[in-house]
Design a protein around this motif. Sequence first.
Motif, PDB file in Angstrom:
ATOM      1  N   ASN A   1      89.387  49.412 111.763  1.00  0.00           N
ATOM      2  CA  ASN A   1      89.356  50.441 111.844  1.00  0.00           C
ATOM      3  C   ASN A   1      90.536  50.404 112.287  1.00  0.00           C
ATOM      4  OD1 ASN A   1      86.575  50.656 112.585  1.00  0.00           O
ATOM      5  ND2 ASN A   1      86.753  49.485 114.303  1.00  0.00           N
ATOM      6  N   SER A   2      91.626  49.952 112.228  1.00  0.00           N
ATOM      7  CA  SER A   2      93.521  50.617 111.861  1.00  0.00           C
ATOM      8  C   SER A   2      93.124  51.494 110.790  1.00  0.00           C
ATOM      9  CB  SER A   2      94.175  49.858 112.227  1.00  0.00           C
ATOM     10  OG  SER A   2      93.928  48.796 111.771  1.00  0.00           O
ATOM     11  N   ALA A   3      92.749  50.336 109.416  1.00  0.00           N
ATOM     12  CA  ALA A   3      92.881  51.282 108.344  1.00  0.00           C
ATOM     13  C   ALA A   3      92.470  52.140 107.757  1.00  0.00           C
ATOM     14  CB  ALA A   3      92.354  49.901 107.715  1.00  0.00           C
ATOM     15  N   VAL A   4      90.947  52.694 108.814  1.00  0.00           N
ATOM     16  CA  VAL A   4      90.339  54.034 108.072  1.00  0.00           C
ATOM     17  C   VAL A   4      91.309  55.205 108.486  1.00  0.00           C
ATOM     18  CG1 VAL A   4      88.960  54.271 110.140  1.00  0.00           C
ATOM     19  CG2 VAL A   4      88.405  55.165 107.844  1.00  0.00           C
ATOM     20  N   HIS A   5      92.527  55.096 109.263  1.00  0.00           N
ATOM     21  CA  HIS A   5      93.045  55.596 109.586  1.00  0.00           C
ATOM     22  C   HIS A   5      94.652  55.602 109.148  1.00  0.00           C
ATOM     23  CE1 HIS A   5      90.663  57.135 112.995  1.00  0.00           C
ATOM     24  NE2 HIS A   5      90.827  55.550 113.620  1.00  0.00           N
ATOM     25  N   SER A   6      94.859  54.383 108.642  1.00  0.00           N
ATOM     26  CA  SER A   6      96.198  54.393 107.924  1.00  0.00           C
ATOM     27  C   SER A   6      96.504  54.252 106.344  1.00  0.00           C
ATOM     28  CB  SER A   6      97.175  52.916 107.987  1.00  0.00           C
ATOM     29  OG  SER A   6      96.179  52.108 108.035  1.00  0.00           O
ATOM     30  N   GLU A   7      94.724  53.607 105.640  1.00  0.00           N
ATOM     31  CA  GLU A   7      95.065  54.091 104.388  1.00  0.00           C
ATOM     32  C   GLU A   7      94.279  54.904 103.449  1.00  0.00           C
ATOM     33  OE1 GLU A   7      94.530  51.045 102.524  1.00  0.00           O
ATOM     34  OE2 GLU A   7      95.223  50.183 104.106  1.00  0.00           O
TER      35      GLU A   7
ATOM     36  N   CYS B   1      83.944  46.677 103.348  1.00  0.00           N
ATOM     37  CA  CYS B   1      84.074  45.712 104.265  1.00  0.00           C
ATOM     38  C   CYS B   1      82.897  44.914 103.729  1.00  0.00           C
ATOM     39  CB  CYS B   1      83.375  46.217 105.634  1.00  0.00           C
ATOM     40  SG  CYS B   1      83.845  44.196 106.380  1.00  0.00           S
ATOM     41  N   ILE B   2      82.886  43.635 102.744  1.00  0.00           N
ATOM     42  CA  ILE B   2      82.078  42.600 101.965  1.00  0.00           C
ATOM     43  C   ILE B   2      81.997  41.841 103.577  1.00  0.00           C
ATOM     44  CG2 ILE B   2      81.313  41.096 101.077  1.00  0.00           C
ATOM     45  CD1 ILE B   2      83.452  42.637  98.875  1.00  0.00           C
ATOM     46  N   GLU B   3      80.591  41.643 104.335  1.00  0.00           N
ATOM     47  CA  GLU B   3      80.341  41.013 104.543  1.00  0.00           C
ATOM     48  C   GLU B   3      78.835  40.304 104.648  1.00  0.00           C
ATOM     49  OE1 GLU B   3      79.127  42.377 108.417  1.00  0.00           O
ATOM     50  OE2 GLU B   3      77.892  43.686 107.706  1.00  0.00           O
ATOM     51  N   ARG B   4      78.704  38.986 105.902  1.00  0.00           N
ATOM     52  CA  ARG B   4      77.566  37.991 105.236  1.00  0.00           C
ATOM     53  C   ARG B   4      76.506  38.602 106.779  1.00  0.00           C
ATOM     54  NH1 ARG B   4      77.253  32.775 107.014  1.00  0.00           N
ATOM     55  NH2 ARG B   4      74.845  32.026 106.388  1.00  0.00           N
ATOM     56  N   GLY B   5      76.283  39.553 106.358  1.00  0.00           N
ATOM     57  CA  GLY B   5      74.739  39.564 107.763  1.00  0.00           C
ATOM     58  C   GLY B   5      75.406  40.992 107.720  1.00  0.00           C
TER      59      GLY B   5
ATOM     60  N   TYR C   1      77.731  48.270 114.229  1.00  0.00           N
ATOM     61  CA  TYR C   1      78.291  49.013 114.840  1.00  0.00           C
ATOM     62  C   TYR C   1      79.598  49.011 115.472  1.00  0.00           C
ATOM     63  CZ  TYR C   1      73.483  48.717 114.570  1.00  0.00           C
ATOM     64  OH  TYR C   1      72.026  48.999 114.429  1.00  0.00           O
ATOM     65  N   ASP C   2      80.287  47.733 114.570  1.00  0.00           N
ATOM     66  CA  ASP C   2      81.761  47.813 115.596  1.00  0.00           C
ATOM     67  C   ASP C   2      82.596  48.899 114.821  1.00  0.00           C
ATOM     68  OD1 ASP C   2      81.100  46.189 117.553  1.00  0.00           O
ATOM     69  OD2 ASP C   2      80.349  44.815 116.587  1.00  0.00           O
ATOM     70  N   ILE C   3      83.077  49.129 113.099  1.00  0.00           N
ATOM     71  CA  ILE C   3      83.303  49.177 112.604  1.00  0.00           C
ATOM     72  C   ILE C   3      83.321  50.717 112.602  1.00  0.00           C
ATOM     73  CG2 ILE C   3      83.687  47.382 111.240  1.00  0.00           C
ATOM     74  CD1 ILE C   3      82.227  48.042 108.989  1.00  0.00           C
ATOM     75  N   HIS C   4      84.408  51.775 112.136  1.00  0.00           N
ATOM     76  CA  HIS C   4      83.973  53.468 111.469  1.00  0.00           C
ATOM     77  C   HIS C   4      83.224  53.225 110.415  1.00  0.00           C
ATOM     78  CE1 HIS C   4      85.636  57.077 111.307  1.00  0.00           C
ATOM     79  NE2 HIS C   4      86.274  57.304 111.741  1.00  0.00           N
ATOM     80  N   SER C   5      82.442  54.716 111.203  1.00  0.00           N
ATOM     81  CA  SER C   5      81.181  55.135 110.184  1.00  0.00           C
ATOM     82  C   SER C   5      82.104  55.084 108.632  1.00  0.00           C
ATOM     83  CB  SER C   5      80.345  55.948 110.442  1.00  0.00           C
ATOM     84  OG  SER C   5      81.655  57.867 111.047  1.00  0.00           O
ATOM     85  N   LYS C   6      82.798  55.273 108.477  1.00  0.00           N
ATOM     86  CA  LYS C   6      83.723  55.990 107.125  1.00  0.00           C
ATOM     87  C   LYS C   6      84.179  54.368 106.039  1.00  0.00           C
ATOM     88  CE  LYS C   6      86.719  60.242 108.031  1.00  0.00           C
ATOM     89  NZ  LYS C   6      87.858  60.992 107.422  1.00  0.00           N
TER      90      LYS C   6
END
Length: 137
Positions: free
Chosen positions: A22-28, A34-38, A43-48
């Motif tokens: 979530n901080s990367a969305v503002h600083s990058e 994000c690659i995840e399993r499941g 619902y926890d990360i920014h929609s961007k």
Amino acid sequence: MVRVIMGVKGTGKTKQMIELINSAVHSENGNVVCIERGNKLTYDIHSKIRLVEASHYDMGNFDFMKGFISGMYAGNYDITHIFIDSLTKIVGVDPADHSVEVFLDWLSKFSDDNNIKFTVTISADESLATEGVKKYF
């Protein structure tokens, strides 16, 4: 740059990962993936953030993962940071396996060559990490 966050279940890896994402969305200045399993981060990360559910792609080994990451970047040169949650669970290898170290070294070279940051979590006790993995802590 490759950064590894390693710890057993319940040590706060996911919470730390969510904060970093979530901080990367503002600083990058580019796109963040994000690659995840499941679907635990949905619902926890920014929609961007581009969220990739690994089980949809049958990532069964590190060669597939290398091709997948290379293909994502080939399709979008604006990617500046890729987060990989539970790397060894996605690929299905033991966290102490030498192939983890080899893959992280490949990620580091890919990172340097393409100016992309990688943050990776591994669900295992830090004592299982080889010296080659520890250099990314």
